[in-house]
Design an enzyme around this catalytic site. Structure first.
Site, PDB file in Angstrom:
ATOM      1  N   GLU A  48      40.178  44.765  44.920  1.00  0.00           N
ATOM      2  CA  GLU A  48      38.846  44.553  45.841  1.00  0.00           C
ATOM      3  C   GLU A  48      39.533  45.004  47.264  1.00  0.00           C
ATOM      4  O   GLU A  48      40.341  44.358  47.810  1.00  0.00           O
ATOM      5  CB  GLU A  48      38.053  43.402  45.600  1.00  0.00           C
ATOM      6  N   HIS A  92      30.902  41.998  44.954  1.00  0.00           N
ATOM      7  CA  HIS A  92      31.217  40.645  45.123  1.00  0.00           C
ATOM      8  C   HIS A  92      30.130  40.045  45.981  1.00  0.00           C
ATOM      9  O   HIS A  92      30.794  39.473  47.012  1.00  0.00           O
ATOM     10  CB  HIS A  92      32.861  40.701  45.868  1.00  0.00           C
TER      11      HIS A  92
END
Length: 551
Positions: free
Chosen positions: A286, A304
């Site tokens: 990420e 997220h």
């Protein structure tokens, strides 16, 4: 050395005979975007606050001024590196509004006596709701249907979803967030089964879920949702082998941590139609600008967003402001990730026993493979007169961390309570040869195991008893623990295996119940222990168990 816990209000003394003592307020810098309500809390509590929400992005400017502050309140943009902390000459506390503290170099902060706090429970409801939202969207293919309809199509027959009523939801990890997910799912008339080694049968009954083993969950669940930290034990807990055990048409939701699921194995199962769909909020890498899951017609992805609600961000901001104010004004410590709740006067005496307690807990935790029902900590001698709550927290953090990862001395008691673990503290006068003795007894669904330790005059923690067998061993960084039958030939065969594997022995400790009976070997080695070596040790005829331990 830890900074003064009792008060951070500073006295500015004028030259002798010139005026009176001036009390200056502690000063906090907020370098990320926090709720204005948090700023107001600081002010109302009597803390001077400097609100610069974009400063965290400017490392040079932040480093220039950080030396002027007693506290630093951050979210994720500010990076509290060792270099920054070195310049923070006045800093006493760093408060992270959120659970993750990977943007803070905790060892550097600890070395300077800076308390690092987080707000581990402020995001729980929001993250749980996101998991439920993704499950519902997955069941009815909402994102795909929305895109199709807004593109001018009318594909009623294409989007044939499934009901969730009466379906079985498998929850992997039934801590704070997992419990909330289970509660919401029960309200939706689902059947909930849960796998969590630290969830007691009594706690499972209280929250309305059926506790099961992982293989049973994989076989029975129609939907599977993950709510566990990423540790070496949980990494790729859902891999190709686990997916093969699942029923055809299962749907998988992950709002916990990237890396819990083997993403390529999941794609393969989606392509073969064994898995009907997946909804992910977290990924191995990420920010995830590309991923093997992206573009698959049966996958829903979000960036997220688990904690991304107005309420969650407000909650964690208010909590961090309250915690930091309490510490700076009165010395009270809550949700610290690098030190227990103790005062400066108690710290020097407690420190070696806290280290011992955490290592005893870690020793027991690394050997525990089934659910823990009860933990009893017995304090004998001088240590029984100390602040044992802090030491108990250290035992629990060491005990739980091998399985749960993100556990600290403050959150450990809460986590243990959430899972219904009984924790008993026994205090008594010295009944052994040691001035102070701590014994940790862990009762699981399969067995009971005890380990005892003390602190010698040199301040180093020692193991002195394992399952009733006397030893005298320091905790090494890398160790091998073996339980075996006391028969000739074991030591030679064991040492030969280590020699063949080019593993150097640092220390070698032996103990036994009686001649020819149960025995143990605790060996400190240089470097990591290869899994293939452990497998060979396990095949020795006298060996009952072999484990690699790290401290």
């Amino acid at each position: 050395m830890i900074r003064d816990f009792t008060t951070s209000v500073q006295e500015t003394r004028p030259p002798q005979g010139k005026g009176t003592i001036e009390m200056t307020k502690p000063k906090v810098l907020i370098s990320d975007a926090l709720s204005p309500a948090a700023v107001q809390i600081f002010k109302d509590r009597g803390v001077e606050v400097d609100f610069q929400p974009n400063l965290g992005k400017d490392k040079e400017k932040l480093a220039e001024i950080i030396g002027n502050y007693d506290g630093l309140a951050i979210r994720s943009a500010t990076k509290a590196t060792a270099k920054l902390i070195e310049k923070a000459t006045r800093l006493k506390v760093i408060g992270r509004a959120g659970i993750g503290v990977d943007n803070v170099e905790i060892p550097a902060a600890t070395a300077k006596g800076i308390i690092v706090m987080n707000t581990p429970f402020g995001n729980s409801i929001t993250t749980a709701e996101h998991a439920i939202t993704l499950m519902l969207a997955l069941a009815r293919e909402i994102p795909q249907a929305d895109a199709s309809t807004q593109a001018g199509k009318w594909e009623k027959n294409r989007f044939m979803g499934v009901e969730i009523t009466a379906k079985t939801l498998g929850v992997i990890g039934c801590g704070n967030i997992g419990t909330i997910v289970a509660d919401r799912a029960l309200g939706l008339r689902m059947k909930v089964i849960a796998f969590d080694p630290f969830l007691s049968p009594e706690r499972a009954k209280d929250i309305g879920v059926e506790k099961v083993e992982l293989d049973d969950l994989l076989k029975r669940a129609d939907f599977i949702t993950l709510h566990t930290p990423l540790t070496e034990k949980t990494r790729n807990v859902i891999d190709a082998a686990a997916i093969a055990k699942m029923k055809k048409g299962v749907r998988i939701i992950n709002c916990a941590r990237g890396g819990l699921v083997d993403e390529q194995a999941l794609v393969d199962a989606l392509n073969s139609k064994h898995v009907a769909g997946a909804a992910f909020d977290v990924f191995v890498e990420e920010p995830a600008t590309s991923n093997v899951l992206f573009g698959h017609p049966n996958v829903i992805c979000t960036p997220h967003l688990g904690a991304s609600t107005t309420e969650a961000q407000e909650n964690v901001a208010l909590q961090v402001a309250e915690q930091m104010s309490d510490y700076l004004l009165s010395g009270a410590i809550s949700n610290a990730v690098n030190f227990p709740s103790i005062t400066a006067e108690e710290a020097p005496k407690l420190k070696p026993f806290i280290e011992l307690a955490e290592k005893l807990g870690s020793f027991a935790g690394q050997l525990t493979e089934s659910g823990i029902l009860k933990t009893e900590i017995t304090y004998e001698g001088h240590v029984a007169e100390m602040k044992i709550k802090a030491i108990t927290s250290a035992v629990l953090s060491g005990l739980l961390r091998p399985m749960l990862g993100e556990i600290n001395v403050v959150s450990a008691p809460v986590v243990a309570k959430e899972r219904g673990m009984v924790v008993d503290e026994v205090v008594r006068a010295a009944q052994s040869d040691y001035e102070s003795l701590i014994t940790v007894t862990v009762t699981t669904e399969r067995q009971e195991r005890s380990v005892s330790g003390t602190v010698y005059a040199d301040g180093k923690p020692r193991l002195v008893d394992i399952k009733g067998i006397r030893v005298d061993a320091e905790f090494g960084k890398s160790m091998i623990y073996v339980t075996n039958e006391d028969k000739p030939g074991f030591i030679g065969a064991f040492a030969s295996l280590l020699g063949d594997a080019k593993i150097n022995i640092a220390t070698f400790h032996l103990g036994r119940v009686k001649q020819g009976g149960d025995a143990i070997a605790l060996v400190e080695v240089d470097g990591a222990v290869p899994p293939e070596l452990l497998a060979k040790v396990q095949t020795l005829p006298q060996v009952k168990q072999a484990k690699a331990l790290t401290f």
